[in-house]
Design a protein around this motif. Structure first.
Motif, PDB file in Angstrom:
ATOM      1  N   GLY A 268     164.552-109.513   6.269  1.00 46.62           N
ATOM      2  CA  GLY A 268     164.076-110.447   7.299  1.00 46.62           C
ATOM      3  C   GLY A 268     164.111-111.795   7.040  1.00 46.62           C
ATOM      4  O   GLY A 268     164.068-112.182   5.719  1.00 46.62           O
ATOM      5  N   ASN A 269     163.367-112.728   7.893  1.00 48.44           N
ATOM      6  CA  ASN A 269     163.226-113.918   7.455  1.00 48.44           C
ATOM      7  C   ASN A 269     161.944-114.254   6.985  1.00 48.44           C
ATOM      8  O   ASN A 269     160.784-113.729   7.114  1.00 48.44           O
ATOM      9  CB  ASN A 269     163.154-114.922   9.125  1.00 48.44           C
ATOM     10  N   ILE A 270     161.995-115.300   5.842  1.00 46.61           N
ATOM     11  CA  ILE A 270     160.809-115.604   5.045  1.00 46.61           C
ATOM     12  C   ILE A 270     160.928-116.981   4.603  1.00 46.61           C
ATOM     13  O   ILE A 270     162.053-117.665   4.469  1.00 46.61           O
ATOM     14  CB  ILE A 270     160.813-114.822   3.987  1.00 46.61           C
ATOM     15  N   TRP A 271     159.681-117.777   4.466  1.00 44.20           N
ATOM     16  CA  TRP A 271     159.869-119.085   4.017  1.00 44.20           C
ATOM     17  C   TRP A 271     159.651-119.118   2.506  1.00 44.20           C
ATOM     18  O   TRP A 271     158.551-118.438   1.986  1.00 44.20           O
ATOM     19  CB  TRP A 271     158.546-120.066   4.732  1.00 44.20           C
ATOM     20  N   ASN A 272     160.378-119.863   1.931  1.00 44.68           N
ATOM     21  CA  ASN A 272     160.357-119.807   0.385  1.00 44.68           C
ATOM     22  C   ASN A 272     160.018-121.303  -0.139  1.00 44.68           C
ATOM     23  O   ASN A 272     160.240-122.357   0.763  1.00 44.68           O
ATOM     24  CB  ASN A 272     161.573-119.319  -0.404  1.00 44.68           C
ATOM     25  N   ARG A 273     159.776-121.506  -1.385  1.00 42.30           N
ATOM     26  CA  ARG A 273     159.330-122.997  -1.872  1.00 42.30           C
ATOM     27  C   ARG A 273     160.406-123.369  -3.147  1.00 42.30           C
ATOM     28  O   ARG A 273     160.297-122.371  -3.943  1.00 42.30           O
ATOM     29  CB  ARG A 273     158.010-122.800  -2.334  1.00 42.30           C
ATOM     30  N   LYS A 275     161.648-125.574  -6.423  1.00 41.85           N
ATOM     31  CA  LYS A 275     160.972-126.079  -7.363  1.00 41.85           C
ATOM     32  C   LYS A 275     160.168-127.414  -7.102  1.00 41.85           C
ATOM     33  O   LYS A 275     159.158-127.909  -7.778  1.00 41.85           O
ATOM     34  CB  LYS A 275     161.895-126.197  -8.757  1.00 41.85           C
ATOM     35  N   ASP A 276     161.088-128.480  -6.402  1.00 42.50           N
ATOM     36  CA  ASP A 276     160.401-129.761  -5.813  1.00 42.50           C
ATOM     37  C   ASP A 276     159.468-129.406  -5.033  1.00 42.50           C
ATOM     38  O   ASP A 276     158.811-130.529  -4.477  1.00 42.50           O
ATOM     39  CB  ASP A 276     161.611-130.376  -5.534  1.00 42.50           C
ATOM     40  N   GLY A 277     158.707-128.193  -4.460  1.00 47.64           N
ATOM     41  CA  GLY A 277     157.915-128.117  -3.422  1.00 47.64           C
ATOM     42  C   GLY A 277     158.251-128.140  -1.979  1.00 47.64           C
ATOM     43  O   GLY A 277     157.531-127.655  -1.158  1.00 47.64           O
ATOM     44  N   ALA A 278     159.485-128.299  -1.822  1.00 52.85           N
ATOM     45  CA  ALA A 278     160.216-128.477  -0.508  1.00 52.85           C
ATOM     46  C   ALA A 278     160.068-126.952  -0.043  1.00 52.85           C
ATOM     47  O   ALA A 278     160.463-125.904  -0.948  1.00 52.85           O
ATOM     48  CB  ALA A 278     161.562-128.898  -0.250  1.00 52.85           C
ATOM     49  N   VAL A 279     159.943-126.603   1.426  1.00 45.65           N
ATOM     50  CA  VAL A 279     159.863-125.346   1.742  1.00 45.65           C
ATOM     51  C   VAL A 279     160.918-125.130   2.678  1.00 45.65           C
ATOM     52  O   VAL A 279     161.472-125.925   3.673  1.00 45.65           O
ATOM     53  CB  VAL A 279     158.395-125.270   2.731  1.00 45.65           C
ATOM     54  N   TYR A 280     161.540-123.779   2.570  1.00 44.52           N
ATOM     55  CA  TYR A 280     162.697-123.821   3.448  1.00 44.52           C
ATOM     56  C   TYR A 280     162.913-122.187   3.860  1.00 44.52           C
ATOM     57  O   TYR A 280     162.253-121.253   3.119  1.00 44.52           O
ATOM     58  CB  TYR A 280     163.991-124.122   2.642  1.00 44.52           C
ATOM     59  N   PRO A 281     163.673-121.955   5.050  1.00 45.87           N
ATOM     60  CA  PRO A 281     163.683-120.631   5.347  1.00 45.87           C
ATOM     61  C   PRO A 281     164.844-120.045   5.086  1.00 45.87           C
ATOM     62  O   PRO A 281     165.957-120.484   4.888  1.00 45.87           O
ATOM     63  CB  PRO A 281     163.787-120.681   6.923  1.00 45.87           C
ATOM     64  N   VAL A 282     164.688-118.608   4.606  1.00 38.55           N
ATOM     65  CA  VAL A 282     165.847-117.961   4.120  1.00 38.55           C
ATOM     66  C   VAL A 282     165.886-116.402   4.742  1.00 38.55           C
ATOM     67  O   VAL A 282     164.920-116.114   5.301  1.00 38.55           O
ATOM     68  CB  VAL A 282     166.206-117.678   2.747  1.00 38.55           C
ATOM     69  N   TRP A 283     167.028-115.925   4.904  1.00 38.91           N
ATOM     70  CA  TRP A 283     167.162-114.384   5.474  1.00 38.91           C
ATOM     71  C   TRP A 283     167.139-113.838   4.163  1.00 38.91           C
ATOM     72  O   TRP A 283     168.038-113.790   3.309  1.00 38.91           O
ATOM     73  CB  TRP A 283     168.437-114.199   6.462  1.00 38.91           C
ATOM     74  N   LEU A 284     165.946-112.796   3.878  1.00 39.61           N
ATOM     75  CA  LEU A 284     165.826-112.187   2.572  1.00 39.61           C
ATOM     76  C   LEU A 284     166.100-110.592   2.813  1.00 39.61           C
ATOM     77  O   LEU A 284     165.755-110.084   3.606  1.00 39.61           O
ATOM     78  CB  LEU A 284     164.431-112.449   2.092  1.00 39.61           C
ATOM     79  N   SER A 285     166.967-110.143   1.740  1.00 34.65           N
ATOM     80  CA  SER A 285     167.197-108.828   1.765  1.00 34.65           C
ATOM     81  C   SER A 285     166.735-108.148   0.534  1.00 34.65           C
ATOM     82  O   SER A 285     167.217-108.517  -0.639  1.00 34.65           O
ATOM     83  CB  SER A 285     168.451-108.375   1.951  1.00 34.65           C
ATOM     84  N   ALA A 312     163.697-119.286  12.471  1.00 26.65           N
ATOM     85  CA  ALA A 312     163.209-118.597  11.408  1.00 26.65           C
ATOM     86  C   ALA A 312     161.777-118.520  11.641  1.00 26.65           C
ATOM     87  O   ALA A 312     161.056-117.348  11.136  1.00 26.65           O
ATOM     88  CB  ALA A 312     163.717-119.361  10.137  1.00 26.65           C
ATOM     89  N   GLU A 313     161.064-119.537  12.138  1.00 26.04           N
ATOM     90  CA  GLU A 313     159.599-119.378  12.120  1.00 26.04           C
ATOM     91  C   GLU A 313     159.187-118.216  13.140  1.00 26.04           C
ATOM     92  O   GLU A 313     158.350-117.570  13.172  1.00 26.04           O
ATOM     93  CB  GLU A 313     158.983-120.579  12.336  1.00 26.04           C
ATOM     94  N   ARG A 314     160.034-118.293  14.329  1.00 31.43           N
ATOM     95  CA  ARG A 314     159.888-117.178  15.310  1.00 31.43           C
ATOM     96  C   ARG A 314     159.859-115.892  14.834  1.00 31.43           C
ATOM     97  O   ARG A 314     159.014-115.136  15.111  1.00 31.43           O
ATOM     98  CB  ARG A 314     160.731-117.460  16.533  1.00 31.43           C
ATOM     99  N   LYS A 315     161.059-115.588  14.126  1.00 34.01           N
ATOM    100  CA  LYS A 315     161.177-114.377  13.503  1.00 34.01           C
ATOM    101  C   LYS A 315     160.109-113.785  12.458  1.00 34.01           C
ATOM    102  O   LYS A 315     159.947-113.016  12.444  1.00 34.01           O
ATOM    103  CB  LYS A 315     162.554-114.296  12.917  1.00 34.01           C
ATOM    104  N   ILE A 316     159.706-114.976  11.549  1.00 35.71           N
ATOM    105  CA  ILE A 316     158.762-114.578  10.784  1.00 35.71           C
ATOM    106  C   ILE A 316     157.382-114.106  11.258  1.00 35.71           C
ATOM    107  O   ILE A 316     156.631-113.322  10.904  1.00 35.71           O
ATOM    108  CB  ILE A 316     158.404-116.000   9.834  1.00 35.71           C
ATOM    109  N   LEU A 317     156.973-114.925  12.206  1.00 35.71           N
ATOM    110  CA  LEU A 317     155.880-114.712  13.138  1.00 35.71           C
ATOM    111  C   LEU A 317     155.980-113.147  13.819  1.00 35.71           C
ATOM    112  O   LEU A 317     154.995-112.369  13.596  1.00 35.71           O
ATOM    113  CB  LEU A 317     155.691-115.614  14.220  1.00 35.71           C
ATOM    114  N   GLU A 318     157.167-112.773  14.002  1.00 33.86           N
ATOM    115  CA  GLU A 318     157.474-111.549  14.526  1.00 33.86           C
ATOM    116  C   GLU A 318     157.245-110.363  13.555  1.00 33.86           C
ATOM    117  O   GLU A 318     156.698-109.290  13.756  1.00 33.86           O
ATOM    118  CB  GLU A 318     158.624-111.468  15.251  1.00 33.86           C
ATOM    119  N   LEU A 319     157.606-110.761  12.451  1.00 31.13           N
ATOM    120  CA  LEU A 319     157.641-109.834  11.160  1.00 31.13           C
ATOM    121  C   LEU A 319     156.193-109.732  10.697  1.00 31.13           C
ATOM    122  O   LEU A 319     155.778-108.602  10.498  1.00 31.13           O
ATOM    123  CB  LEU A 319     158.416-110.278  10.064  1.00 31.13           C
TER     124      LEU A 319
END
Length: 757
Positions: A268-273, A275-285, A312-319
């Motif tokens: 599913g979709n998830i937000w990861n961080r 090394k520089d602190g930036a947050v980004y969405p990924v599709w994780l398996s 990504a944020e919509r799907k993460i909230l759904e999950l």
């Protein structure tokens, strides 16, 4: 005799000397010429007695040596069959002389098929390279191979490491060859998978592997580029360095790991961080990797970037609030709605209800047909729930095959609420029971359902869940495929069961169990041995019968350590009896739980107990209930054959009260069946019981099985059974179950009475 001697005159010297020459060979001394006939007779008798004493000493020595050889042979057999390498022995013509259990299992063959038969006749397509190796070995060479691929009889392949060497007979001549082999198939498969994984790691998709605790073991360059961490920085760190706590709370991660641990994967979709602190969405398996014991030892994670953060944020909230497989609300959303519904019920005075639902035998579907089919069935169940419920109701999936239905606004009194609940249940059960066709296979589902209503005395919503769970447990223990509604009596019984379970755990840790022995007597009146019966003696000396705690022990798995303790105890008792001539040949029969018998290592554990205690396996009988036979009969037969090979005997307990299929009775390598006491108790008054007993005895006779009858209380019962061909009797007529000291006294009295008769 004196009159007979007086009738013979003295022998003449000539005749006397002839006889003297013969007797001097026995007496080893010359005889006096004037010896009388009675002196000769006395000397002959003395010589005979001397020879007889020597014969008896020789027989005793042979008996002792034979017993020592039997014990040594049994231990050697246990060692060989439990050795990590397979062992086989052939003569010079390549006829099988011996094959260990590991050798046979590795090659998927049976000892009945090979022992005494010729290797080349059994396997006419044996390659010439093997025939040449056999010839070299028979000429005195030792040959080995670290990796050899063989084709098994079923067409599958196996990798072996083996060594072949000649063996020599007593004259020093080569008598044949011995082959030692180790199955390395799993190692070769693992090496192949590692190679494949190594190639896969060159993928452009970011990938990493962790251990079971989430510590990063390996990451590819693509993962390093995506996260900003070097591969060296990632290895040894926890995956928690990648988390973005602002976008996912602990509940999200808990739900994610629940899905991974229960279903083996999550995506599913998830937000990861980075090394520089930036947050980004990924599709994780994430996939769980299991070892040969089916335990998770690694996790594999693969992900790809998502270009639209809003999606990504919509799907993460759904999950965070919905089950990804069924799209039903998850536990988090259910608890939120239950909290609101509970407050609404208190304010409005209208009842609500919680239905906790478990699919019956769902694990079997997963095991037999695979998780893909199981997932499809869960999706179908979710559709049934949506169809059965009103828009105001909620159906949620908590994980696995556990669902919860929340019903609201059911009416202002329990009567009308009960009717409304029944309408929903009838509709839901009807939909669930309709055949589900998955991948061309029809599946018939049933469910166990626990129900509780609210508001009630408990204002805590967690207490409401517990009530529904108690009701669900009652539905399961009552036979499944039924509905159980919570009440205070059910709660009291549940508390009592929980207390019993806690006491039982303490009893296992504190060794509060004892064995009682009930005598078994042969048809000729001789003591055969005893049945070992488990008793729980609590700290206050209360003796708790097995029916009060065995079901609980089987339910929570404690029957396994209890069962091994009992086996160890009776084996030690067999050894103790070996020191007393009166008890030297006594046997012990002990009942084995179906749960314990199905343990993968049961056979090896019992062999270990026999080896460590030194007990004679031929004096041990394992009694199996018919429920053992209902699951994987082929495996049951394999275990029985393995243990019978070292002398352990097998009996079917309570025959006639359960499955009693003639099919399994014909296939099973049994030694005995036991007639249940329910047929014996009233046999003198009930023609039906007598007819059943005659049928069982006739069947046993045709299958060459011994029969033990339980529950003998009257001489008339024993006489009838003996007349009909029953071989062994057990019951109060001979003695009640007693502790070992009392039983040993019984043996002494019984032996004395038998000798007197």
């Amino acid at each position: 005799m004196s009159e007979l001697l007086q009738s013979f005159p003295d022998f003449k010297p000539k005749t006397h000397r002839l006889l003297r020459r013969q007797l001097s060979l026995v007496a080893e001394k010359d005889l006096d010429v004037e010896t009388k006939w009675h002196s000769l007779l006395s000397l002959v008798n003395e010589a005979y007695l001397s020879a007889d004493r020597e014969r008896r000493l020789l027989e005793n020595a042979l008996d002792i040596n034979a017993n020592e050889l039997t014990t040594a042979n049994t231990k050697l057999q246990l060692f060989i069959n439990n050795a990590p390498a397979g062992i086989a022995m052939f003569d010079t013509n390549m006829n099988y002389l011996f094959a260990s259990r590991r050798w046979l299992d590795d090659r998927k063959i049976s000892s009945y098929d090979v022992i005494g038969n010729n290797q080349y006749e059994l396997f006419p397509n044996t390659p010439e390279k093997w025939r040449e190796i056999h010839r070299r070995c028979l000429n005195g060479e030792t040959v080995s191979n670290d990796e050899d691929l063989i084709i098994l009889p079923d067409g599958s392949e196996a990798w072996l490491r083996w060594e072949m060497l000649p063996w020599k007979n007593a004259k020093g001549q080569i008598g044949g060859i011995i082959i030692l082999s180790e199955n390395i198939t799993k190692r070769k498969i693992a090496e192949s998978e590692l190679h494949i994984a190594s190639v896969a790691f060159q993928s452009r998709d970011p990938m990493l592997v962790t251990n079971a605790k989430g510590i990063i073991l390996k990451a590819n360059e693509a993962f390093s580029l995506a996260t900003g961490y070097s591969v060296e920085e990632l290895i040894g760190n926890s995956t928690s360095i990648l988390r973005s706590e602002e976008h996912q709370d602990p509940v999200f991660y808990r739900n994610m790991w629940e899905a991974i641990l229960s279903e083996g994967r999550w995506e599913g979709n998830i937000w990861n961080r980075r090394k520089d602190g930036a947050v980004y969405p990924v599709w994780l398996s994430i996939s769980a990797i299991r070892d040969s014991k089916n335990e998770i030892n690694h996790f594999l994670a693969i992900y790809s970037n998502i270009r639209d953060p809003r999606e990504a944020e919509r799907k993460i909230l759904e999950l965070a609030f919905y089950d990804p497989l069924t799209d039903l609300p998850n536990r988090r959303l259910l608890l939120d709605r239950l909290q609101q519904s509970h407050l609404h019920a208190i304010r409005s005075g209208k009842y609500g209800a919680i239905l906790m639902i478990d699919l019956d035998h769902f694990k079997t579907i997963n095991d037999v047909y695979g998780h893909d089919v199981g997932d499809e069935i869960l999706i179908e169940v979710a559709k049934c729930m949506r169809t059965a419920l009103r828009d105001s109701d909620t159906a949620a999936r908590l994980g696995g095959d556990e669902f919860v239905v929340l019903l609201t606004d059911l009416g202002s009194d329990l009567g009308s609420a009960g009717l409304a609940i029944k309408v929903v249940l009838d509709k839901l059960i009807t939909l669930l029971s309709q055949p589900k066709i998955i991948h061309g296979i029809t599946h018939h589902l049933t469910a166990s359902i626990g129900v509780t209503t609210f508001p009630n005395e408990d204002k805590d919503i967690n207490a409401l869940f517990k009530q529904a769970d108690i009701a669900l447990y009652q539905a399961k223990t009552s036979g499944r495929n039924r509905v159980s509604i919570f009440n205070t009596e059910m709660h009291d019984k549940f508390v009592e069961r929980v207390s019993l379970g806690d006491r039982l755990k303490s009893a296992v840790n504190n060794y509060e169990f004892i064995i009682h022995y009930q005598p078994q007597v042969n048809f000729d009146g001789k003591l055969k041995g005893a049945e070992a019966l488990l008793r729980w003696q609590s700290p206050d000396q209360e003796l708790i019968p097995p029916l009060s705690f065995i079901p609980m022990a089987e339910e929570n798995g404690l029957i396994i350590p209890i069962g091994y303790w009992a086996l160890n105890t009776v084996c030690q008792q067999l050894v103790a009896w070996q020191k007393n001539p009166q008890t030297l040949e006594l046997c012990i029969a002990i009942n084995i739980s179906a749960l314990q018998f199905r343990q993968p290592d049961f056979s090896n554990q019992l062999k270990k107990i026999l080896l460590e205690t030194g007990a004679n396996p031929h004096l041990l009988t394992l009694e199996l209930t018919e429920s053992v036979l209902l699951d994987d009969l082929d495996n049951v037969i394999k275990i029985i054959l393995d243990l019978r090979a070292i002398g352990v005997r097998f009996s079917i307990d309570d025959f006639g009260t359960g499955y009693s299929s003639l099919t399994y009775l014909k296939r099973l390598p049994l030694d005995e069946i036991k007639i249940d006491k329910s047929f014996v108790t009233d046999l003198m008054n009930d023609p039906g019981d007598r007819a059943i007993i005659r049928s069982i005895l006739s069947l046993a006779n045709s299958l060459s099985l011994n029969v033990t009858a339980e529950g003998i209380e009257l001489p008339e019962q024993r006489d009838f059974l003996a007349k009909e061909g029953c071989s062994t009797f057990q019951g109060y007529l001979y003695g009640r179950p007693t502790a070992i000291d009392e039983f040993n006294l019984f043996v002494e009295h019984f032996s004395a009475a038998s000798n007197a008769h």
